[in-house]
Each structure stands twice: as C-alpha cells, then as structure tokens.
Design an enzyme around this catalytic site. Sequence first.
Site, PDB file in Angstrom:
ATOM      1  N   ASP A   1     -11.539   2.664   3.764  1.00 54.94           N
ATOM      2  CA  ASP A   1     -11.949   1.260   3.695  1.00 54.94           C
ATOM      3  C   ASP A   1     -13.472   1.141   3.524  1.00 54.94           C
ATOM      4  O   ASP A   1     -13.962   0.082   3.136  1.00 54.94           O
ATOM      5  CB  ASP A   1     -11.598   0.556   5.024  1.00 54.94           C
ATOM      6  CG  ASP A   1     -10.330  -0.263   4.932  1.00 54.94           C
ATOM      7  OD1 ASP A   1     -10.032  -0.785   3.843  1.00 54.94           O
ATOM      8  OD2 ASP A   1      -9.647  -0.388   5.968  1.00 54.94           O
TER       9      ASP A   1
ATOM     10  N   GLN B   1      -5.069  -1.488   9.390  1.00 57.48           N
ATOM     11  CA  GLN B   1      -4.983  -2.832   8.811  1.00 57.48           C
ATOM     12  C   GLN B   1      -5.603  -3.875   9.746  1.00 57.48           C
ATOM     13  O   GLN B   1      -5.290  -3.929  10.931  1.00 57.48           O
ATOM     14  CB  GLN B   1      -3.501  -3.161   8.539  1.00 57.48           C
ATOM     15  CG  GLN B   1      -3.267  -4.443   7.784  1.00 57.48           C
ATOM     16  CD  GLN B   1      -3.752  -4.418   6.340  1.00 57.48           C
ATOM     17  OE1 GLN B   1      -3.782  -3.358   5.701  1.00 57.48           O
ATOM     18  NE2 GLN B   1      -4.138  -5.556   5.820  1.00 57.48           N
TER      19      GLN B   1
ATOM     20  N   LYS C   1       0.844  -1.199   0.000  1.00 56.02           N
ATOM     21  CA  LYS C   1       0.000   0.000   0.000  1.00 56.02           C
ATOM     22  C   LYS C   1       0.880   1.250   0.000  1.00 56.02           C
ATOM     23  O   LYS C   1       0.622   2.209  -0.726  1.00 56.02           O
ATOM     24  CB  LYS C   1      -0.933  -0.003   1.223  1.00 56.02           C
ATOM     25  CG  LYS C   1      -2.117  -0.950   1.045  1.00 56.02           C
ATOM     26  CD  LYS C   1      -2.896  -1.203   2.322  1.00 56.02           C
ATOM     27  CE  LYS C   1      -3.954  -2.274   2.066  1.00 56.02           C
ATOM     28  NZ  LYS C   1      -4.611  -2.783   3.273  1.00 56.02           N
TER      29      LYS C   1
END
Length: 300
Positions: A121, A98, A54
Amino acid sequence: MSAHIIDGKKFAEKVRAKVADHVTRLKEENGITPGLAVVLVGEDPASQVYVRNKHKSTVEVGMNSFEHRLSAETSEADLLALIDQLNTDPAVHGILCQLPLPRHLNEELVINSILPEKDVDGFHISNVGLLSTGQKSMVPCTPLGCLMMLRDYHGSLSGMNAVVVGRSNIVGKPMANLLLKDSCTVTIAHSRTKNIEALCRTADIVVAAVGRPEMITGDWIGKGATVIDVGINRVPAPEKGEGKMKLVGDVEFASVVEKAGAITPVPGGVGPMTIACLLANTVTACCRAHHLSEPEGLTA
Ligand code: GUN
C-alpha cells in the site's frame, strides 16, 4: 473540441498483462510465485467487495493470494501477531490490511507494523519518508496509477504545472511527491486554499482527489489541461429511476470534457488502475526480496 478520454480500463489491462508476464517469468526462471496477503477485519460491506476483487485479480495474474478474514472484535494484539507471522513468511511478498479498521484498532500502529518491504500500500511511515525524499520506496497504488497514465499520455512531465486538489495521506500528498519527482512544479490545494478556481486554471495537470461529487467544473480548467479524476462518489440518479444511484467523480465530466485536452472518466479511469498497481507493487516487492531485476514501467 472535446478532450481525449484516457481509458483507465484498457490501460489497467495492459498493466495486468505485464504483471502476468513477469509472474510467469519468475515462476519459470526462478521457481518463485509472488504472494499477496490481504487482511480484512470486520464485515464492512464495501471492504468485503474490495477484498474479493483483490483476491480475484491476484489469482488471475498467477500470483498466490492469502486471505485472512478476522472478526470485528479481533484484539490489536491478535492482529499484530498475524502481521508478524506474515512479515516472516517467505511465501508472502506483499501485505495489505484493508482500511478502515474497526475503531478500537490503531490504524497507524497496525500499518507501521507491516515490514516496509512488504507494504504494498505504501502507507508505512518509512515508505512515506523514502518517497518524500525521492528514494526508492513502495508507492501508494492510486497515485502510482495516476502517474502511469500521465506518463503514458505525455511522455515526460518535466516542467509542467500540476495542481493536486486534496491533501490526504493516501492520494494527495504521495501524488504531489511523485509529480515533484518527475520534475513538475506542484501545488497542493485544499478546502482552505484561496482562489482555488483561478489556481487550477493555471495548471497543465489537475489531479482531483477531494471526495466531493463534481466539485471541479469546466470554468476551473485551463484550455487543453490534463485532468485526472480520483473521486468515486455514489450519488442519486433520479434520471435512471426512483431510488437509483450512479458513480460520479470529483470532476463535473460534461463541462470539463469541453475545456480539457485529456480527462479520465468515472467509472473507467483511475479506479481500475488501483488494483492493477497493487499487483504491480506485489511483483516489485517480490523482485526486490529476491534481488532480481524489477519489471520495467511498473514502478515510479
Ligand atoms: N480501503 C480503501 N482503499 C484502500 C487501499 O488502497 N488500501 C487499503 N489498505 N485499504 C483501503
């Protein structure tokens, strides 16, 4: 006839190029650099790889990447304090924590502490509610990537019968809501669904997101259907040598490719789209934060 293979790798490159273009414009015309903060708690090896990828992708499209690596023993209060700091930092337009988190941390609480506008997200309860009521929201990256590929291949999805196999909060449910928003007739199937094979055979679109290697075989698929395989499963590959592994999807590619009209492969299908959509969401969040027009084709 063998199905058309939807090339997710190539498509993801196009999405990244569009993101990079928009980032350049934001910098040159508005003096703004979009920023993505990624928080990793603990040393889970798979998460470390994801976070590294990422970071690399974020920098490649010209955005700022802020990485926060915390020890596995980090307290909930300390993690929430960091998220609070990122929420108020004007250089940070997107925040991703995460998952999975170490067991002593409450995932729901942590996710819902991220400002919904910065929740790239799309997991915050406000974004879930906005999406399910058809309002503008941040959309989870994997289903957004699937939607982009479906729209690109079919144009309009209106009136199509879609079966989403899997009911997770991260893929199945948001995927169903996105397809519904694009005027598909949507069924969510899962482990308790009766006659699941027959149900899938009626679908124009099958999205497989169950996490079971090669569960969906050719006889589940109607002739000419479009099959999107979200699964990424590591399985033994004795044909490659002793102890070797390979990646397979939730779809048995060899049999489904002979029935479907189009199919995403594993690897090289949905996977590359997920990070591309994270970058797209970060640019979208940045534009919204500054009341600037959003890039076209990068949102739901
Ligand atoms: N872990 C595995 N996939 C994801 C994802 O898409 N978002 C977050 N936050 N964690 C993950």
